[in-house]
Design an enzyme around this catalytic site. Structure first.
Site, short mmCIF file in Angstrom:
data_model
loop_
_atom_site.label_atom_id
_atom_site.label_comp_id
_atom_site.label_asym_id
_atom_site.label_seq_id
_atom_site.Cartn_x
_atom_site.Cartn_y
_atom_site.Cartn_z
N ASP A 134 -0.77 -3.35 6.01
CA ASP A 134 0.35 -4.11 5.63
C ASP A 134 1.56 -3.62 6.46
O ASP A 134 1.64 -2.73 6.81
CB ASP A 134 0.39 -4.29 4.35
CG ASP A 134 0.93 -3.35 3.32
OD1 ASP A 134 0.80 -2.19 3.93
OD2 ASP A 134 1.65 -3.72 2.39
N LYS A 155 -0.50 4.08 -2.63
CA LYS A 155 -1.71 3.98 -1.83
C LYS A 155 -1.37 3.96 -0.43
O LYS A 155 -0.40 4.34 0.00
CB LYS A 155 -2.19 2.60 -2.26
CG LYS A 155 -1.25 1.47 -2.03
CD LYS A 155 -1.53 0.20 -2.54
CE LYS A 155 -0.74 -1.15 -2.19
NZ LYS A 155 0.27 -1.19 -3.32
N SER A 176 6.96 -4.81 1.38
CA SER A 176 5.42 -4.87 1.92
C SER A 176 4.71 -5.77 2.60
O SER A 176 5.30 -5.86 3.77
CB SER A 176 5.05 -4.65 0.48
OG SER A 176 3.44 -4.23 0.25
N HIS A 177 3.83 -6.46 2.10
CA HIS A 177 2.86 -7.36 2.92
C HIS A 177 3.63 -8.65 2.84
O HIS A 177 3.26 -9.45 3.52
CB HIS A 177 1.61 -7.64 2.02
CG HIS A 177 1.94 -7.93 0.84
ND1 HIS A 177 2.40 -6.98 -0.44
CD2 HIS A 177 1.63 -9.03 0.05
CE1 HIS A 177 2.38 -7.46 -1.53
NE2 HIS A 177 2.16 -8.99 -1.50
N ASP A 213 0.97 0.82 3.11
CA ASP A 213 0.08 1.30 2.09
C ASP A 213 -1.14 0.50 1.76
O ASP A 213 -2.10 0.94 0.97
CB ASP A 213 1.03 1.36 0.59
CG ASP A 213 1.51 -0.03 0.35
OD1 ASP A 213 1.55 -0.83 1.05
OD2 ASP A 213 2.21 -0.06 -0.82
N ARG A 214 -1.46 -0.75 2.42
CA ARG A 214 -2.67 -1.53 2.35
C ARG A 214 -3.55 -1.03 3.36
O ARG A 214 -3.09 -0.93 4.56
CB ARG A 214 -2.36 -2.98 1.98
CG ARG A 214 -1.51 -3.13 0.60
CD ARG A 214 -1.42 -4.74 0.78
NE ARG A 214 -0.68 -4.95 -0.61
CZ ARG A 214 -0.69 -6.19 -1.12
NH1 ARG A 214 -1.58 -7.15 -0.74
NH2 ARG A 214 -0.07 -6.47 -2.30
N ASP A 263 4.32 -2.18 5.07
CA ASP A 263 4.81 -0.82 4.66
C ASP A 263 3.65 0.12 4.71
O ASP A 263 3.70 1.31 4.37
CB ASP A 263 5.54 -0.77 3.47
CG ASP A 263 4.57 -1.11 2.46
OD1 ASP A 263 3.66 -1.93 2.45
OD2 ASP A 263 4.97 -0.65 1.45
C1 VG1 Z 1 0.55 -7.11 -6.02
C2 VG1 Z 1 -0.85 -6.65 -5.98
C3 VG1 Z 1 -0.85 -5.20 -6.53
C4 VG1 Z 1 0.00 -4.30 -5.53
C5 VG1 Z 1 1.30 -4.73 -5.50
C6 VG1 Z 1 2.13 -3.95 -4.75
O1 VG1 Z 1 1.20 -7.18 -7.04
O2 VG1 Z 1 -1.78 -7.54 -6.86
O3 VG1 Z 1 -2.17 -4.90 -6.69
O4 VG1 Z 1 -0.11 -3.14 -6.18
O5 VG1 Z 1 1.27 -6.07 -4.82
O6 VG1 Z 1 1.56 -3.86 -3.45
P1 VG1 Z 1 1.25 -8.48 -7.85
O7 VG1 Z 1 2.06 -8.25 -9.10
O8 VG1 Z 1 1.98 -9.60 -6.74
O9 VG1 Z 1 0.02 -8.98 -8.07
V1 VG1 Z 1 2.30 -3.71 -2.01
O10 VG1 Z 1 1.20 -3.30 -0.80
O11 VG1 Z 1 3.77 -4.86 -2.08
O12 VG1 Z 1 3.23 -2.25 -2.41
CO CO Z 2 2.58 -2.60 0.98
#
Ligand code: VG1
Ligand code: CO
Length: 586
Positions: A287, A388, A119-120, A291-292, A289
């Site tokens: 981000d 998302k 992801s990010h 989704d953000r 992937d």
């Molecule tokens: C974080 C965010 C959460 C989000 C998750 C995955 O998780 O707080 O809101 O759904 O990342 O996002 P955590 O447990 O680190 O707080 V992504 O864009 O990685 O799919």
């Molecule tokens: Co993401």
């Protein structure tokens, strides 16, 4: 074409750390590179989630193209075949955004999807890699599924893989390596863009891009959304390519941290706060992937909790999909400030509070209880898929701005010009409603939450857990009087731990953060991240509400200072972690 599939069984041993967190398994690349690490995880996945019999079983796979993806994607395909999948749909070059995997699973009635992304989190040889599993609804696998997968992975002594050469996924084509088995390499964008066309009025959005005064910019941060952004903003809406930054996906994101917040997407932020007449009216980033999303206006930033509320408020008026289907209900994750709750109350629709992570929204969507949902972490989405969706959120905002601009500054010849307000004249043509105006109007109606998240990254895991446990034991369930004494804050009110029972299937998810409330309704929430690839991250979320217009343009840091002081004092975060201040404030 060979006639039979030959299989290879390879001895392996369990990896105790391979447990998926908030959103899949995330570790440093060298961890994933250990012999059999990826295979172990996949073996346990395909064993506990076998392809259904009696139909052509279909798996979708792809990811954000980060370093090590090209090796892993071959393993995913070969192991899926070994476990009986009959059709594998894979994005060309292994590229598929997370929302587009969800869209493809649903469109093609696939049985699941494996997404290769962290992801990010940054990418590259020493950075992060990740794997996620989505179920046949297109949603991230529920906790129960990943727990069963993990348990099985801890018992493994071998895995099975198809003994075949690597597949060529560099062009759109269909490969039939054995009779009854198909590898379908698809254009990464087609299904997703078509879905967007069914949701939004593309002509309306295009009319915004044609307005003289509208300047748009987008930053893909070298993540997966680049190709999708080019298709949408350039090809469909006619935005010049120069306005689209970093739209070629790179294995290391060009050294960027592909997290669309004001700290990491700073080039975009600088553009949006530039002291010049060239400053764009609207800016967005996604981000790694896809989704953000982060939404910015000329010299302003839209907090994700406000963004969710504004989208929920306007959707049925500005977006054809919601005009047709209505907005049945909304949801937000627990640490997300309750802006959308106020919109829901005004519209008399239900609002749900879930634990952090998209997987908890899936059941509510499948049961028809909610239409739109989001998280404070720059995630917004709806029932169109089960993830998302960053670009969807950008299209929502463009629809709102286009709709409002048409209402206030009608373009000549447009059907809405008959309803022109008296201020509309030909000199107004081409003007656009600003993001700041939209936010000001929304705050005037519903009030404003001042919001900040403080992250302490790379904390020693034992210390982080001990801080969390001690804080919970000290505060949760105590009376108001006791809390005032313990915290030394006369505004302390209540504190609990968020335990969630899914209203659809009754599944129970305990211990999702400490929620501390003050007398005036302000809160802080504390939880440990479930996505860090090493060490621990403590997240502290602060929020304070005001309906006093005179306060709206105050700085967050100033408004929230008393809350921060109380948390710091009672948690002893400095003393325990040695961190003088948070590593990131968003
Ligand atoms: C974080 C965010 C959460 C989000 C998750 C995955 O998780 O707080 O809101 O759904 O990342 O996002 P955590 O447990 O680190 O707080 V992504 O864009 O990685 O799919
Ligand atoms: Co993401």
């Amino acid at each position: 074409m060979a006639s039979t599939l030959s299989l290879k069984t390879v001895p392996t041993k369990p990896f105790p750390d391979a447990l998926a967190g908030t959103s899949g398994l995330r570790k440093k690349v060298p961890v994933f590179m250990q012999e059999n690490y990826v295979e172990n995880w996949l073996e346990a996945l395909f064993f506990t989630q076998p392809p259904p019999a009696g139909k052509e079983s279909i798996l979708v796979t792809g990811g954000d193209g980060r370093f090590y993806s090209e090796v892993v994607i071959q393993k995913v395909m070969k192991m899926a075949l070994a476990h009986g999948y009959k059709r594998i749909i894979v994005g060309k070059d292994g590229i598929l955004s997370t929302p587009s995997v969800s869209a493809i699973i649903r469109e093609r009635k696939a049985d699941g999807g494996v997404i290769l992304t962290a992801s990010h989190n940054p990418g590259g040889p020493t950075q992060d890699f990740g794997m996620k599993y989505n179920i046949s609804s297109g949603a991230p696998a529920p906790e129960g599924v990943m727990h069963a997968q993990y348990e099985h992975s801890q018992k493994l002594t071998s895995y099975t893989i198809a003994d075949v050469p690597d597949f060529d996924i560099s062009k759109v084509q269909t490969i039939i390596p054995f009779s009854g088995v198909t590898i379908e390499i698809i254009d990464p964008c087609d299904i997703y863009i078509n879905l967007m066309k069914q949701i939004f009025n593309f002509d309306l959005i295009k009319s915004l891009f044609q307005r003289k005064h509208f300047k748009f910019t987008f930053d893909a941060l070298h993540g997966v959304t680049g190709p999708y952004a080019l298709r949408l903003f350039h090809e469909e809406f006619g935005c010049p390519v120069e306005c689209l930054m970093n739209c070629n996906p790179l294995p290391d994101f060009g050294g960027l941290h592909p997290d669309p917040n004001q700290v990491y997407a700073h080039t975009l932020v600088e553009r949006m706060y530039a002291d010049s007449s060239n400053c764009p009216d609207f800016g967005a980033a996604c981000d790694g992937d896809g989704d953000r999303n982060m939404i910015l206006g000329n010299h302003c930033f839209v907090n994700p909790a406000d963004s969710l509320a504004i989208i929920a408020e306007s959707a049925s008026e500005c977006i054809p999909f919601f005009a047709r289907e209505g907005v049945k209900g909304v949801a937000r994750s627990s640490p997300t400030a309750p802006c959308v709750d106020r919109v829901a109350a005004a519209k008399s629709i239900p609002c749900y509070e879930t634990p952090t992570g998209w997987k908890f929204f899936g059941n509510l969507m499948d049961a028809g209880k909610i239409s739109i949902c989001g998280e404070e972490s720059f995630g917004t989405g709806s029932i169109h898929i089960r993830e998302k969706d960053g670009l969807w959120a950008v299209l929502c905002w463009l629809s709102i701005i286009a709709h409002e601009s048409n209402k206030r500054y009608p373009l000549s010849g447009s059907s809405s010009s008959s309803a022109a307000p008296s201020s509309a004249d030909s000199s107004a043509e081409g003007k656009v409603v600003s993001v700041q105006e939209i936010m000001d109007e929304y705050w005037t109606k519903h009030g404003k939450y001042f919001i900040q998240r403080h992250d302490y990254e790379g904390v020693d895991s034992t210390k982080a857990h001990s801080l969390y446990d001690t804080l919970r034991d000290t505060l949760a369930g105590k009376s108001e009087e006791e809390l005032k004494k313990i915290t030394g804050d006369d505004n302390a009110k209540s504190c609990d731990v968020f335990n969630y029972t899914d209203p659809v299937d009754g599944s129970y998810s305990p211990n999702n953060g400490i929620r501390f409330k003050f007398v005036d309704g302000s809160r802080f929430v504390v939880r440990l991240s479930g996505t860090s690839s090493s060490g621990a991250t403590i997240r502290v979320y602060y929020e304070k509400y005001s309906d006093d217009k005179a306060q709206f343009h105050k700085k967050e840091a100033e408004v929230l200072e008393p809350l921060v002081a109380t948390f710091s004092r009672v948690s002893k975060i400095r003393e325990i972690t040695g961190f003088e201040k948070p590593t990131v404030i968003t």
